[in-house]
Design a protein around this motif. Structure first.
Motif, PDB file in Angstrom:
ATOM      1  N   ASP A 130       0.831  -1.204   0.000  1.00 23.67           N
ATOM      2  CA  ASP A 130       0.000   0.000   0.000  1.00 23.67           C
ATOM      3  C   ASP A 130       0.863   1.250   0.000  1.00 23.67           C
TER       4      ASP A 130
ATOM      5  N   LEU B 191     -11.141   6.206   5.341  1.00 19.96           N
ATOM      6  CA  LEU B 191     -11.901   4.968   5.188  1.00 19.96           C
ATOM      7  C   LEU B 191     -12.371   4.782   3.755  1.00 19.96           C
ATOM      8  N   GLY B 192     -12.788   5.875   3.126  1.00 23.54           N
ATOM      9  CA  GLY B 192     -13.301   5.795   1.757  1.00 23.54           C
ATOM     10  C   GLY B 192     -12.255   5.321   0.765  1.00 23.54           C
TER      11      GLY B 192
ATOM     12  N   GLY C 184      -9.533   3.742   1.563  1.00 24.15           N
ATOM     13  CA  GLY C 184      -9.181   2.377   1.931  1.00 24.15           C
ATOM     14  C   GLY C 184     -10.159   1.389   1.324  1.00 24.15           C
ATOM     15  N   LEU C 185     -11.438   1.746   1.333  1.00 18.16           N
ATOM     16  CA  LEU C 185     -12.462   0.893   0.723  1.00 18.16           C
ATOM     17  C   LEU C 185     -12.252   0.769  -0.777  1.00 18.16           C
TER      18      LEU C 185
ATOM     19  N   ASN D 227      -9.395   1.084  -2.414  1.00 19.38           N
ATOM     20  CA  ASN D 227      -8.232   0.202  -2.587  1.00 19.38           C
ATOM     21  C   ASN D 227      -8.634  -1.260  -2.441  1.00 19.38           C
ATOM     22  N   GLY D 228      -9.394  -1.550  -1.373  1.00 19.98           N
ATOM     23  CA  GLY D 228      -9.785  -2.926  -1.091  1.00 19.98           C
ATOM     24  C   GLY D 228     -10.648  -3.526  -2.180  1.00 19.98           C
TER      25      GLY D 228
ATOM     26  N   LEU E 218     -10.012  -6.895   1.738  1.00 20.55           N
ATOM     27  CA  LEU E 218     -10.802  -5.671   1.745  1.00 20.55           C
ATOM     28  C   LEU E 218     -10.736  -5.002   3.122  1.00 20.55           C
ATOM     29  N   ILE E 219     -10.950  -5.781   4.163  1.00 25.03           N
ATOM     30  CA  ILE E 219     -10.926  -5.233   5.521  1.00 25.03           C
ATOM     31  C   ILE E 219      -9.553  -4.654   5.857  1.00 25.03           C
TER      32      ILE E 219
ATOM     33  N   VAL F 143      -9.281  -1.203   4.420  1.00 23.59           N
ATOM     34  CA  VAL F 143     -10.167  -0.261   5.122  1.00 23.59           C
ATOM     35  C   VAL F 143      -9.555   0.120   6.480  1.00 23.59           C
TER      36      VAL F 143
ATOM     37  N   GLY G  20      -6.768   2.500   5.934  1.00 21.26           N
ATOM     38  CA  GLY G  20      -7.260   3.849   5.681  1.00 21.26           C
ATOM     39  C   GLY G  20      -7.645   4.567   6.965  1.00 21.26           C
ATOM     40  N   PHE G  21      -8.235   3.827   7.892  1.00 22.98           N
ATOM     41  CA  PHE G  21      -8.591   4.405   9.192  1.00 22.98           C
ATOM     42  C   PHE G  21      -7.344   4.870   9.928  1.00 22.98           C
TER      43      PHE G  21
END
Length: 323
Positions: A70, A106-107, A109-110, A112-113, A214-215, A218, A221-222
């Protein structure tokens, strides 16, 4: 001349304790050489300086431990900080500004996932693309300028203390402990590690590989957004492309982590040691009044040593020196 058993023993010792020993020796040298370095106030300062890198590196660890890369943090961190500080200066509430920054982390990160786990794209290409995208958005949102919140009460978040220790340091260390327990002491954490070791084996074991990946993005990203907020508050503002300046130090920390206790894998304890090691060098060299480039030289030497310690077959390195 050492026999085979002694060579293997030396290799195992380097694997498990080499990086930690180097860090301890380095700390002791600075402790003896620099009187200010060993003061309680400076020790707390070292902890505070390391927190943004620690938090961001913990986020990256979730991605790395699940077998992906990442690079998006180089842009996401800067964008989150800019959104947060510009929103506060624009008159919005602290809660709104914080949620805005967290939503951005978070967005992306989502995104990317989804692209990596469900669309099958390369994590390297995907995340470097998101890095460029978010850097562009950071510039667009901020107009290419920094946003300073020096005189804003929001900075009390990093100055309020319990005794001599700021709240945010305690909170970050508690969060680190929770991450350690999750990744290394729970069944779900074992699933993350299993996916990183072998996706095929994980699938046969009944683990939902796509969901885990995916998680992981996310969660990363957090942590990027949390790290961005702490860094912005510590520096009293959002500097242009702050995330880009943190990218290489965070990569260095995640690499050093793999040399801790012979794990050869991303791990939470190693992240803490790596973050502290890089910060100790920077702090000590600053206290000695050295030019900034000496910090880079020293950090580079530490990374070279970490690379040697990370070699999977160190018999090649030890062959000439131990015979």
């Amino acid at each position: 001349m050492m026999n085979k058993t002694e060579k293997n023993s030396a290799t195992n010792l380097l694997d498990r304790y080499g990086s930690i020993t180097v860090f301890v020796i380095m700390y002791i040298v600075f402790f003896i050489m620099i009187p200010v370095f060993r003061t309680p106030g400076n020790i707390i300062n070292i902890l505070g300086q390391s927190i943004p890198t620690l938090l961001i590196a913990l986020g990256m660890t979730f991605v790395n431990i699940s077998g992906e890369a990442d690079l998006s943090m180089g842009g996401v961190v800067g964008l989150c900080a800019t959104l947060f500080c510009s929103s506060i200066l624009g008159g919005h509430s602290y809660l709104y500004s914080t949620v805005l920054a967290l939503a951005a982390g978070l967005g992306f990160g989502l995104i990317n996932g989804i692209l990596v786990a469900y669309c099958g794209l390369s994590s390297f290409i995907t995340t470097i693309s998101i890095m460029f995208l978010t850097k562009g958005l950071e510039y667009a949102v901020g107009g290419g300028k920094s946003f300073w919140v020096r005189d804003n009460p929001v900075t009390n978040v990093v100055t309020t203390k319990i005794g001599p220790i700021p709240y945010y340091i305690i909170a970050a260390l508690i969060l680190f402990i929770l991450v350690y327990l999750f990744l290394h002491q729970t069944r779900v954490g074992t699933h993350f590690q299993a996916v990183g070791l072998s996706t095929d084996a994980a699938k046969y074991a009944g683990i939902n590989v796509k969901r885990i990946k995916l998680i992981s993005f996310v969660i990363a990203g957090f942590f990027y957004s949390i790290g961005a907020l702490v860094n912005a508050l510590r520096t009293m503002g959002a500097q242009v492309y702050a995330g880009e300046r943190l990218l290489l130090p965070v990569f260095a920390v995640t690499f050093i982590a793999k040399t801790i206790l012979g794990s050869k894998r991303p791990n939470a304890p190693g992240i803490l040691v790596g973050a502290l090691a890089m910060t100790v060098i920077s702090n000590a060299f600053t206290l000695m009044g050295l030019q900034f480039y000496w910090t880079y030289i020293a950090q580079g030497l530490v990374l070279i040593l970490a690379a040697i310690l990370a070699v999977s077959d160190r018999k090649v390195i030890l062959q000439d020196s131990l015979n």
